[in-house]
Write a protein that holds these residues in place. Structure first.
Motif, mmCIF file in Angstrom:
data_model
loop_
_atom_site.group_PDB
_atom_site.id
_atom_site.type_symbol
_atom_site.label_atom_id
_atom_site.label_comp_id
_atom_site.label_asym_id
_atom_site.label_seq_id
_atom_site.Cartn_x
_atom_site.Cartn_y
_atom_site.Cartn_z
ATOM 1 N N TYR A 1 15.595 64.132 -17.581
ATOM 2 C CA TYR A 1 14.377 63.492 -17.084
ATOM 3 C C TYR A 1 13.181 64.389 -17.392
ATOM 4 O O TYR A 1 13.341 65.563 -17.739
ATOM 5 C CB TYR A 1 14.474 63.217 -15.576
ATOM 6 N N SER A 2 11.986 63.805 -17.237
ATOM 7 C CA SER A 2 10.770 64.573 -17.486
ATOM 8 C C SER A 2 10.045 64.772 -16.161
ATOM 9 O O SER A 2 9.765 63.815 -15.429
ATOM 10 C CB SER A 2 9.876 63.815 -18.486
ATOM 11 N N ALA A 3 9.754 66.025 -15.843
ATOM 12 C CA ALA A 3 9.068 66.342 -14.592
ATOM 13 C C ALA A 3 7.668 65.703 -14.592
ATOM 14 O O ALA A 3 7.150 65.322 -13.540
ATOM 15 C CB ALA A 3 8.963 67.859 -14.424
ATOM 16 N N ARG A 4 7.114 65.559 -15.797
ATOM 17 C CA ARG A 4 5.790 64.928 -15.892
ATOM 18 C C ARG A 4 5.858 63.479 -15.386
ATOM 19 O O ARG A 4 5.009 63.032 -14.619
ATOM 20 C CB ARG A 4 5.295 64.970 -17.338
ATOM 21 N N ASP A 5 6.954 62.773 -15.804
ATOM 22 C CA ASP A 5 7.133 61.388 -15.361
ATOM 23 C C ASP A 5 7.238 61.322 -13.838
ATOM 24 O O ASP A 5 6.692 60.420 -13.200
ATOM 25 C CB ASP A 5 8.401 60.781 -15.967
ATOM 26 N N VAL A 6 7.978 62.289 -13.252
ATOM 27 C CA VAL A 6 8.155 62.308 -11.795
ATOM 28 C C VAL A 6 6.788 62.392 -11.114
ATOM 29 O O VAL A 6 6.443 61.583 -10.244
ATOM 30 C CB VAL A 6 9.037 63.507 -11.366
ATOM 31 N N VAL A 7 5.969 63.358 -11.580
ATOM 32 C CA VAL A 7 4.661 63.565 -10.960
ATOM 33 C C VAL A 7 3.785 62.325 -11.169
ATOM 34 O O VAL A 7 3.087 61.873 -10.254
ATOM 35 C CB VAL A 7 3.984 64.832 -11.536
ATOM 36 N N GLU A 8 3.864 61.742 -12.381
ATOM 37 C CA GLU A 8 3.019 60.583 -12.667
ATOM 38 C C GLU A 8 3.424 59.367 -11.841
ATOM 39 O O GLU A 8 2.563 58.613 -11.369
ATOM 40 C CB GLU A 8 3.050 60.265 -14.172
ATOM 41 N N THR A 9 4.741 59.183 -11.639
ATOM 42 C CA THR A 9 5.213 58.074 -10.803
ATOM 43 C C THR A 9 4.648 58.203 -9.392
ATOM 44 O O THR A 9 4.124 57.242 -8.806
ATOM 45 C CB THR A 9 6.751 58.077 -10.720
ATOM 46 N N VAL A 10 4.730 59.419 -8.842
ATOM 47 C CA VAL A 10 4.247 59.642 -7.475
ATOM 48 C C VAL A 10 2.737 59.424 -7.415
ATOM 49 O O VAL A 10 2.208 58.762 -6.507
ATOM 50 C CB VAL A 10 4.614 61.065 -7.007
ATOM 51 N N THR A 11 2.021 59.937 -8.404
ATOM 52 C CA THR A 11 0.556 59.792 -8.416
ATOM 53 C C THR A 11 0.170 58.314 -8.454
ATOM 54 O O THR A 11 -0.683 57.855 -7.675
ATOM 55 C CB THR A 11 -0.046 60.513 -9.648
ATOM 56 N N ALA A 12 0.878 57.581 -9.332
ATOM 57 C CA ALA A 12 0.562 56.162 -9.475
ATOM 58 C C ALA A 12 0.799 55.405 -8.178
ATOM 59 O O ALA A 12 0.005 54.556 -7.773
ATOM 60 C CB ALA A 12 1.396 55.562 -10.603
#
Lengths: 554, 124
Positions: free
Chosen positions: A400-411
């Motif tokens: 997985y990509s940690a960037r995706d995790v952060v972006e999902t939460v931000t969104a």
């Protein structure tokens, strides 16, 4: 004798590791099983008495035999010495007798010589030989045995007569009457000589007979002594061997029994019993061993009963745990099905599927939808925690990509932050490496922390971020909220804990978010912690290994 | 071209009604079954263009029903959307393993469901 006494040492159920079986061992076993010696050994073992006393008795018995042998030997030596003395005596008397005969012969000789030489010197020699005869005669007379006394008396009489005759012959010679002297010698002295010689020969014969008798007796005595001593030697050796065998085997047998017994106990046969006929220290030892075995058996049975109980309990717990899991699964479905209907119908209404809704209903319907979603989140959290507690939570690992995790939460949270008028930002470095873990759960963790931060912050900003740190990814959520007192930070991650009831009332929430976050982070092999200052804000961190190999069940 | 048929296998009346209402304004024709066995029978009978399969069903489970449909050449190619329960770990994977084309966790948003249906079986 106890019935077990008939058993021999090798018939234990599990034979002790047999010591070296040499021919001596084979012989001993033969004697113990095929001869009455076995019975004697068991009888001796059953005699009540200490090992010390038994050994002492054995040695005393052999010592007594040796003392008897010594006494008999001394007796024989004394007897032989007495016989030897008698032999000497007989020999002396024989010698003396012959000396007397010799003296008389010399007397006769000198008498004849005096008749020829007619001088005083020769006559004196006659007298000297006469004296020699008398002296020797006196020695024989002294302590003469009764059977010789009469003979000696007759010799003396003849001698006295001969002495008188010799004196007459001497006078006749001095007077020059040689013919008369010669006649006298022939007629009287010579027959006297013959008579005395015969008498002396009789004495010699008696002594020689005596010596022969003694010689035979000594030979017989020697024979007897030899037999007696040989008998004693054989008897003492035999007795020593017998006692040695009986005593040693009466001790070895119980030791062997104990050896076999302990071997069986060592292999776990706690029901083993030892039976020995001994009524000595070995008997006591056997009693103690049996008590030990009984005690071990009791403990073993207790322990087995306890183990059985534990197994049963374990089974029960397993069944209970299974039941709990099944209950959870079914609850999840049962709760979700009506939620699906509530949320579904609300959405359909808001989407105008059932026709245009009056503007006055739009607000309340949105509230229904928001509360329904909130209720759903609560249900999910309770179920998650239950699953973790039941040890049924498994991570589904993947890249997985940690960037995706952060972006999902931000969104997801951007609109909530905007509503509250908070500054909401995310910070992810350009070179963040791809990671392995359960992205859904990690997202849930970051969502929980960020949601809390937004919830507890009235003004200012909330910032979320992630950065690589060694072999881990460090996620971070910081806010400018109310902060947490230092002494309560440690308790934050406990279940159902919120700082106080008023906080729960004002901000809502189950109080489960943090503890679920902690458990998910720990399932990944990571760690979660917080830093805070009351009134200034808090920062929550959690670290997740860059590459998670296998989830750790809680 | 005639309307596409969608089969929904679900035992809860209200959930069936949501989909019924959702699809009422579309061209899709909806047929319904209330348990796994009936679902399989109806799938063979109606030859639907898409099947919505709830995982927890009476008689035979949605997973078993999916496996049966995949084993039958008449339904082997029909897209199947599995409706899973969130709390059962690995349900999603199990559904895909059984042969489902996609999955949707309960409670689902009707809007998202419609999007997924349109993607797998576009309205004619």
């Amino acid at each position: 004798m106890p019935p077990q006494a008939a058993s021999h040492p090798e018939n234990g159920a599990v034979p002790a590791p047999a010591p070296h079986l040499g021919w001596g061992e084979g012989l001993a076993r033969f004697l113990l099983t095929r001869s009455p010696l076995g019975l004697v050994v068991r009888w001796f073992a059953s005699v009540p008495g200490s090992v010390h006393a038994k050994l002492l008795c054995g040695f005393m018995l052999i010592t007594l035999v040796l003392i008897a042998m010594g006494a008999t030997g001394l007796q024989i030596i004394a007897k032989m010495s007495r016989q030897s003395q008698l032999m000497h005596q007989a020999h002396d008397r024989g010698t003396w007798s012959l000396q007397m005969e010799h003296a008389f012969a010399m007397q006769m000789n000198f008498t004849s010589l005096a008749l020829i030489l007619k001088d005083e010197a020769t006559i004196a020699r006659i007298l000297r030989e006469n004296n020699r005869f008398n002296n020797t005669m006196a020695r024989i007379e002294e302590a003469s045995p009764p059977e010789e006394r009469e003979l000696i008396q007759r010799i003396r009489t003849a001698q006295e007569e001969a002495m008188t005759t010799v004196a007459d012959i001497a006078n006749l010679v001095r007077d020059g009457r040689l013919d008369e002297a010669t006649k006298l010698q022939v007629a009287k002295e010579y027959p006297l000589y013959v008579q005395i010689e015969a008498l002396i020969n009789q004495v010699v014969k008696i002594e020689q007979d005596k010596m022969d008798g003694l010689r035979r007796s000594v030979a017989a005595e020697n024979q007897r002594a030899l037999i007696l001593m040989g008998g004693f030697v054989v008897a003492s050796i035999g007795l020593a061997l017998l006692l040695g065998f009986v005593i040693s085997w009466s001790f070895i047998l119980p030791v062997r029994e104990a050896q076999g017994f302990l071997g069986r106990v060592a292999t776990g046969d706690f029901g083993a019993r030892i039976a020995v006929p001994n009524r000595d220290e070995f008997g006591v030892l056997a009693d103690h061993l049996n008590r030990m075995s009984r005690e071990l058996q009791r403990l073993h049975e207790d322990q087995r009963a306890a183990a059985r109980e534990l197994t049963t309990l374990n089974e029960k717990l397993k069944r209970a745990s299974m039941a709990k899991s099944e209950f959870l699964a079914s609850m999840s479905h049962e709760l979700r099905t009506p939620m699906n209907a509530i949320l579904g119908f609300t959405e359909l209404m808001l989407d105008g599927i059932y026709g245009e809704i009056p503007p006055s209903l739009k607000g309340p319907l949105t509230d229904v939808q928001a509360n329904g979603k909130h209720l759903l989140r609560l249900i999910n959290e309770v179920l998650d925690l239950s699953k973790i507690e039941a040890g049924r939570m498994e991570l589904s690992l993947g890249e997985y990509s940690a960037r995706d995790v952060v972006e999902t939460v931000t969104a997801s949270l951007r609109s909530l932050a905007a509503e509250k008028g908070l500054e909401f930002s995310a910070r992810v470095p350009e070179d963040i490496p791809p990671a392995v873990g359960d992205a859904k759960r990690i997202t849930q963790c970051l969502m929980n922390l960020a949601g809390n931060a937004l919830k507890f912050t009235k003004e200012g900003r909330v910032e979320i971020g992630v950065e690589p740190k060694g072999n881990t990814l460090l996620y971070r959520v910081s806010d400018t909220g109310i902060g947490i007192p230092q002494d309560q930070i440690g308790r934050l991650f406990e279940e159902f804990r919120q700082l106080d009831a008023t906080v729960a009332h004002e901000f809502g929430g189950t109080g489960l978010g943090l503890s679920i976050t902690k458990k998910f982070v720990e399932l990944h092999g990571g760690r979660v912690w917080a830093e805070s200052q009351v009134g200034k804000g808090s920062t929550f961190f959690f670290s997740i290994p860059l590459r998670v190999d296998k989830g750790r069940p809680t | 071209m005639s309307a596409k048929t969608i089969l929904y296998v679900e035992d809860n009346e209200f959930n069936r009604k949501i989909v019924r209402d959702l699809l009422a304004r579309t061209s899709y024709r909806l047929v319904e079954a209330t348990d796994g066995e009936a679902g399989v029978t109806m799938a063979l009978q109606e030859s639907p263009n898409l099947i919505l399969m709830d995982i927890q069903l009476p008689k035979i489970s949605g997973l078993d029903a999916t496996r049966r449909l995949r084993a039958d050449p008449r339904t082997a190619q029909v897209p199947i959307i599995a409706i899973t329960s969130y709390a059962l770990s690995g349900d999603d994977q199990k559904a895909l393993d059984a042969g489902a084309s996609a999955y949707l966790a309960k409670p689902y948003s009707p809007r998202e469901l419609l999007d997924l249906i349109r993607k797998l079986a576009p309205e004619s």
